[in-house]
Design an enzyme around this catalytic site. Structure first.
Site, PDB file in Angstrom:
ATOM      1  N   PHE A  16     -91.395  35.319  20.582  1.00  0.00           N
ATOM      2  CA  PHE A  16     -91.281  34.034  19.874  1.00  0.00           C
ATOM      3  C   PHE A  16     -92.495  33.762  18.982  1.00  0.00           C
ATOM      4  CE2 PHE A  16     -92.135  29.318  20.694  1.00  0.00           C
ATOM      5  CZ  PHE A  16     -91.535  28.919  19.511  1.00  0.00           C
ATOM      6  N   TYR A 153     -98.831  31.764  37.269  1.00  0.00           N
ATOM      7  CA  TYR A 153     -99.002  31.879  35.823  1.00  0.00           C
ATOM      8  C   TYR A 153    -100.276  31.175  35.376  1.00  0.00           C
ATOM      9  CZ  TYR A 153     -97.985  31.519  30.832  1.00  0.00           C
ATOM     10  OH  TYR A 153     -98.055  31.589  29.462  1.00  0.00           O
TER      11      TYR A 153
END
Length: 334
Positions: A16, A153
């Site tokens: 992206f 994360y």
């Protein structure tokens, strides 16, 4: 940089942000070596640049040293965007190992070439800190329990920041870390990997219920991709960003429930808004810890990079819906 046009390595180039950054760099006449293993990225995202003499694509995995070994010539910077994202559905070990190993190899490349490294981080590193807006200095990271894989994360990206700054201190080359806030727009992943807006758009366009975690009162700050990319680009070419950690985002706040209503309205689809509230406990049988509010302090970005988000959430979401509608039609057509 020593030349009017630069030469850059971009990891995650078919993803992206990578594909949108590629377009921005080529538009300014720079040369780009793009690396992606295509585990999440799509060749369609960079198809428009195939044959461009200033772009070379390498299907490789950033976690391996040999990925960078044969890259010849002079470079100005490496922009490391490749990552394994939040383990909402598990795979915490992949998140931790891939993000660390990929960042280490990107930093080793920068060290060996004595060039700048720009590292993608995340707003998630602020964790559960309730003090808003989140500032690069002055806002502590408040990470939840290690028993919740949801934080893997955030921890991996926080480690990447520390590793990058440690490399800069030890070896004397510039490193910049960028904390992104809710980027969206063309080429976004259309599943949860791409964010809630991707899923909401898909559900509205296909007539499925929109799944909202919790009560939908949690807020986010969504940043249209052109604004995010401008931040990345300026951080890459400006020496003022060297040695800094910088928030890249829009400081306008919206609840997730409001987002669902906005997407439904902008999509111009028939029927009423259909929402399915999903308890956090449904994730892998464990409680999924959410961040209830997330808003960036954008003053440093404005000061050092001269960048402020220009696209408001209504205009941006309209563009994202248009892109995703066309993408879905193309996928359906085969």
């Amino acid at each position: 940089m020593t030349r009017s046009s630069g030469r850059f390595v971009v990891t995650g180039v078919a993803g992206f942000l990578g594909s949108n950054l590629l377009e921005r760099m080529l538009r300014d006449g720079h040369e780009v070596i793009g690396i992606d293993n295509l585990s999440m990225g799509r060749l369609e995202n960079i198809a428009a640049f195939e044959g461009n003499p200033k772009f070379r694509f390498l299907k490789r995995d950033v976690i391996h040293a040999e990925t960078f070994a044969d890259l010849d010539g002079q470079f100005d910077a490496i922009v490391h965007l490749a990552a394994f994202k939040i383990p909402r559905y598990g795979k915490a070990i992949d998140t931790l190992k891939i993000n660390y190993q990929g960042t280490e190899q990107a930093l080793e490349f920068a060290r060996n070439r004595n060039i700048k490294a720009v590292l993608a981080s995340t707003s998630d590193v602020y964790g559960r800190n309730p003090n808003l807006p989140f500032a690069e200095e002055g806002t502590d990271s408040v990470i939840g329990s290690s028993k919740s894989p949801r934080w893997a994360y955030a921890v991996s990206k926080l480690f990447d920041e520390h590793l990058g700054l440690a490399y800069a201190d030890a070896y004397g080359f510039p490193v910049t870390a960028l904390r992104f806030f809710g980027s969206y727009g063309p080429n976004q992943n259309t599943t949860w990997w791409g964010g809630p807006q991707s899923v909401f758009i898909d559900c509205v366009l296909t007539g499925k219920p929109i799944p909202i975690h919790g009560d939908g009162m949690q807020t986010r700050s969504f940043t249209y991709v052109s604004d995010t990319v401008e931040g990345i680009y300026q951080a890459t070419i400006r020496p003022e960003a060297n040695g800094e950690i910088i928030n890249i985002g829009n400081n306008k706040e919206i609840t997730i429930l409001e987002l669902a209503k906005l997407i439904k309205r902008l999509s111009n689809t028939p029927g009423e808004l259909n929402i399915q509230f999903t308890p956090y406990e449904s994730f892998n049988g464990k409680k999924y810890e959410d961040v209830m509010r997330r808003v960036p302090d954008i003053r440093l970005c404005e000061k050092l990079l001269g960048v402020r988000a220009k696209v408001d959430v209504e205009e941006g979401m309209a563009r994202a819906i248009e892109w995703q509608r066309a993408f879905m039609a193309k996928q359906k057509a085969g």
